[in-house]
Scaffold this active site. Structure first.
Site, short mmCIF file in Angstrom:
data_model
loop_
_atom_site.label_atom_id
_atom_site.label_comp_id
_atom_site.label_asym_id
_atom_site.label_seq_id
_atom_site.Cartn_x
_atom_site.Cartn_y
_atom_site.Cartn_z
N GLU A 99 -12.57 -29.37 75.51
CA GLU A 99 -12.34 -28.59 76.72
C GLU A 99 -10.88 -28.20 76.86
OE1 GLU A 99 -16.04 -30.44 79.28
OE2 GLU A 99 -14.02 -30.96 79.90
N ALA A 114 -7.90 -26.74 80.01
CA ALA A 114 -7.66 -26.49 81.43
C ALA A 114 -8.00 -25.06 81.81
CB ALA A 114 -6.21 -26.81 81.78
N SER A 115 -7.87 -24.14 80.89
CA SER A 115 -8.36 -22.78 81.08
C SER A 115 -9.80 -22.78 80.57
CB SER A 115 -7.50 -21.79 80.28
OG SER A 115 -8.01 -20.49 80.43
N TYR A 116 -10.74 -23.05 81.46
CA TYR A 116 -12.12 -23.38 81.11
C TYR A 116 -12.75 -22.47 80.07
CZ TYR A 116 -11.93 -26.37 85.28
OH TYR A 116 -11.59 -27.32 86.20
N CYS A 166 -17.43 -25.52 72.13
CA CYS A 166 -18.62 -26.36 72.08
C CYS A 166 -18.65 -27.14 70.77
CB CYS A 166 -19.88 -25.50 72.17
SG CYS A 166 -20.07 -24.61 73.72
N GLU A 169 -21.04 -27.59 68.65
CA GLU A 169 -21.69 -26.87 67.55
C GLU A 169 -20.73 -25.86 66.92
OE1 GLU A 169 -24.84 -27.32 70.87
OE2 GLU A 169 -22.67 -27.15 70.70
N CYS A 197 -26.17 -24.14 73.58
CA CYS A 197 -26.06 -23.01 74.50
C CYS A 197 -26.33 -21.71 73.73
CB CYS A 197 -24.69 -22.99 75.16
SG CYS A 197 -23.33 -22.50 74.06
N CYS A 234 -23.74 -20.85 71.03
CA CYS A 234 -23.84 -21.71 69.85
C CYS A 234 -25.09 -21.41 69.03
CB CYS A 234 -23.79 -23.18 70.25
SG CYS A 234 -22.11 -23.65 70.73
#
Length: 136
Positions: A46, A48-50, A55, A57, A89, A92
């Site tokens: 992850e 901080a800038s989402y 992911c 995969e 997702c 992915c």
């Protein structure tokens, strides 16, 4: 479920231990098995800038490609926290499809939960997928 599938699931669970998921607290691990028996893993990362998060995969596919794998993908295991098996997702699914397309395979995707594993073909998760053959 085969011994290879059990080992792949354990590899995915081990990869999840290396996840960097301070924002979602949702560590995910993925493991890819190739026709030659090799296994490549990845964990979600992850940011901080989402929108910049990666992911598990996608990390595994990037690692596999960096190691020279081009096709031969026969199985994928994905595991995360929660009470039910998780699936890749949409993004992915497309990334996995690209790698599978290079070898003309339709890998099993083992969607792993704490006590249940659902196995489904990638083509069932991403029907009518767009791939390299669509470009020309």
């Amino acid at each position: 479920m085969t011994e290879d599938d059990i080992a792949l699931i354990e590899a995915a669970r081990g990869a999840a231990l290396n996840a960097y998921a301070p924002y979602s607290d949702f560590p995910v691990g993925a493991a890819l098995r190739f026709a030659d028996g090799s296994v490549v893993t990845g964990a979600n990362v992850e940011n901080a800038s989402y929108g910049l998060a990666l992911c598990a995969e996608a990390v595994a596919v990037g690692t596999a490609m960096a190691e020279g794998h081009r096709g031969g993908l026969v199985a994928v295991a994905v595991t995360g926290p929660g009470d039910a098996p998780i699936t890749p997702c949409g993004r992915c699914r497309q990334v996995l499809n690209e790698l599978a397309s290079l070898g003309g395979t339709d890998p099993d995707v083992l969607c792993v939960g704490p006590s249940d594993v659902r196995t489904v073909k990638l083509s069932a998760l991403l029907p009518d997928a767009f791939g390299p053959d669509n470009l020309g």
